[in-house]
Scaffold this motif. Structure first.
Motif, mmCIF file in Angstrom:
data_model
loop_
_atom_site.group_PDB
_atom_site.id
_atom_site.type_symbol
_atom_site.label_atom_id
_atom_site.label_comp_id
_atom_site.label_asym_id
_atom_site.label_seq_id
_atom_site.Cartn_x
_atom_site.Cartn_y
_atom_site.Cartn_z
ATOM 1 N N ILE A 95 1.066 -1.561 -0.096
ATOM 2 C CA ILE A 95 -0.046 0.364 -0.257
ATOM 3 C C ILE A 95 1.039 1.448 -0.204
ATOM 4 N N CYS A 96 1.710 0.727 0.956
ATOM 5 C CA CYS A 96 3.111 2.304 1.095
ATOM 6 C C CYS A 96 3.641 2.834 -0.271
ATOM 7 N N TYR A 97 3.741 1.722 -1.127
ATOM 8 C CA TYR A 97 4.655 1.334 -2.105
ATOM 9 C C TYR A 97 3.527 2.566 -3.590
ATOM 10 N N HIS A 98 2.294 2.281 -3.661
ATOM 11 C CA HIS A 98 1.814 2.649 -4.411
ATOM 12 C C HIS A 98 1.049 3.957 -3.723
ATOM 13 N N MET A 99 1.197 4.432 -3.199
ATOM 14 C CA MET A 99 0.824 5.637 -1.898
ATOM 15 C C MET A 99 2.244 6.687 -2.705
ATOM 16 N N LEU A 156 11.770 -2.648 3.442
ATOM 17 C CA LEU A 156 12.706 -0.876 3.102
ATOM 18 C C LEU A 156 13.681 -1.584 2.176
ATOM 19 N N TYR A 157 13.789 -0.995 0.951
ATOM 20 C CA TYR A 157 15.374 -1.066 0.145
ATOM 21 C C TYR A 157 15.211 -0.025 -0.183
ATOM 22 N N ASP A 158 17.049 0.492 0.452
ATOM 23 C CA ASP A 158 17.259 2.340 0.420
ATOM 24 C C ASP A 158 16.106 3.145 0.977
ATOM 25 N N GLY A 159 15.636 2.792 2.270
ATOM 26 C CA GLY A 159 15.011 3.510 3.168
ATOM 27 C C GLY A 159 14.071 3.885 2.420
ATOM 28 N N SER A 160 14.031 3.305 1.284
ATOM 29 C CA SER A 160 11.938 3.170 -0.005
ATOM 30 C C SER A 160 11.029 2.151 0.748
ATOM 31 N N PRO A 161 10.090 2.819 0.769
ATOM 32 C CA PRO A 161 9.368 0.886 0.798
ATOM 33 C C PRO A 161 9.274 0.216 -0.900
ATOM 34 N N ILE A 162 9.508 -1.217 -0.594
ATOM 35 C CA ILE A 162 9.409 -1.660 -1.681
ATOM 36 C C ILE A 162 8.129 -2.297 -2.533
ATOM 37 N N LEU A 163 8.228 -2.954 -4.105
ATOM 38 C CA LEU A 163 6.640 -3.204 -4.398
ATOM 39 C C LEU A 163 7.207 -4.885 -3.759
ATOM 40 N N ALA A 318 15.052 -9.849 -1.136
ATOM 41 C CA ALA A 318 16.715 -9.735 -0.781
ATOM 42 C C ALA A 318 17.219 -8.535 0.182
ATOM 43 N N ASP A 319 17.794 -8.240 0.593
ATOM 44 C CA ASP A 319 18.968 -6.938 1.058
ATOM 45 C C ASP A 319 17.855 -5.774 1.416
ATOM 46 N N VAL A 320 16.622 -6.388 2.164
ATOM 47 C CA VAL A 320 16.250 -5.338 2.680
ATOM 48 C C VAL A 320 16.029 -4.575 4.115
ATOM 49 N N THR A 321 15.268 -4.284 4.647
ATOM 50 C CA THR A 321 15.249 -3.354 6.174
ATOM 51 C C THR A 321 13.950 -3.524 5.986
ATOM 52 N N ILE A 322 13.610 -3.165 7.251
ATOM 53 C CA ILE A 322 12.394 -3.013 7.975
ATOM 54 C C ILE A 322 12.577 -2.232 9.051
ATOM 55 N N GLY A 323 11.152 -1.267 9.433
ATOM 56 C CA GLY A 323 11.326 -0.248 9.667
ATOM 57 C C GLY A 323 9.979 0.054 9.617
#
Length: 327
Positions: A95-99, A156-163, A318-323
């Motif tokens: 949802i946040c990715y598309h928003m 998050l990937y590089d600080g942005s929400p992922i698809l 892969a290579d994501v963070t959670i925040g």
């Protein structure tokens, strides 16, 4: 499948929700969950406002109100709590990715809708209760807990929400995003996944078409195909990718992608073989869904093995963070 916004929680709540995951070791190939944002920077679900198109009217909801509906609609509530928690995080991230990308042309006045063909399947508490019967109270408690357990947390990937793509089940390996869509995303690679025939209903399926039905469907998309003569001669040069899904094949002299064949004939996945015989053209299919991202039945098996929702997330992305979400 696939654009939009996510205030303060107390320090005590932050410790309760995220303190334990900080200590967990990341699964192989992933990263440990990121350290949560400072309390004043966090966006809890109750603070994320959504405009929702329900097919008839616009509704104002918070993420806390909307998210249980899509968890009910997208994953069986009989699944383990950690699998449901992982689903809630994937849904919130989706949802946040598309928003963040702007509203869709299908509903320019709304952030999200309730259609699975456009956004995600949404099921109200009342409709779910009617479907769940005497399990309604138990299942609703699990759905609500999944949202509370993961309040405000996204991938998050590089600080942005992922698809945060997900699907029902794969044939041992998930698909690389580049094999399904136009480009490969760095966090959506093929990974092994544990589900199989013993754990997934309708893991194997067969879709059969008479020669006449097959011709009508395929020629509507590829009028230059030669579908004369013996149907056994129509199919040539089938190739599969590393995840076992059909990459390309030649049908009636026309080269087509496996993903297109899946779409044309409404197959449950692009992992299929083709047989011809007295009954016509038979597609023998394994798994269900596009195959990218988290496998839901795989997540359930990982949860049964004792994996946490954080470990499940790192298994499939892969290579994501959670925040916490932050505009």
């Amino acid at each position: 499948m696939p654009m939009r916004s996510c205030a303060a929680v107390t320090l005590v709540l932050m410790l309760l929700l995220f303190g334990i995951p900080w200590l967990a070791e990341a699964p192989e190939g992933g990263q440990a969950p990121s350290e949560p944002l400072a309390a004043e920077e966090q966006r809890a679900d109750a603070d994320i406002a959504l405009t929702v198109w329900d097919g008839q009217e616009l509704r104002q909801m918070t993420m806390a109100e909307y998210l249980p509906g899509v968890v009910r609609g997208e994953m069986p509530a009989a699944f383990s709590q950690q699998a449901l928690d992982a689903q809630a995080v994937a849904e919130r991230t989706f949802i946040c990715y598309h928003m963040a990308g702007g509203r869709k042309d299908a509903h320019p006045e709304a952030d999200v809708c309730t259609s699975p063909a456009c956004c995600s399947a949404y099921v109200s508490q009342e409709d779910a209760a009617a479907r769940w019967g005497d399990k309604a109270e138990e299942y609703e408690t699990k759905v609500q807990q999944a949202v509370r357990d993961t309040d405000g947390q996204i991938i998050l990937y590089d600080g942005s929400p992922i698809l945060a793509a997900f699907h029902s089940s794969s044939a041992g390996v998930t698909a690389d995003s580049g094999d399904v869509w136009s480009s490969s995303l760095p966090y959506l690679h093929s990974v092994e996944t544990p589900e199989g025939e013993d754990s997934v209903p309708n893991y194997y399926s067969v879709s059969t078409f008479s020669p006449e039905e097959f011709r009508e469907i395929f020629l509507a998309a590829h009028g230059d195909a030669d579908l004369s003569g013996d149907p056994a001669e129509w199919f040539r040069d089938r190739t599969v990718n590393d995840s076992g899904r059909v990459e390309h094949m030649t049908i009636g002299g026309v080269s087509v992608k496996g993903t297109e064949v899946r779409q044309l004939f409404s197959l449950r996945s692009a992992c299929f073989t083709v047989d011809t015989g007295e009954e016509g053209v038979a597609f023998r299919v394994t798994g269900f869904g596009h195959g990218v991202g988290m496998s839901q039945y795989g997540a359930e098996l990982l949860a049964r093995q004792g994996k946490t929702w954080q470990e499940i997330i790192h298994w499939y992305y892969a290579d994501v963070t959670i925040g916490a979400y932050k505009e």
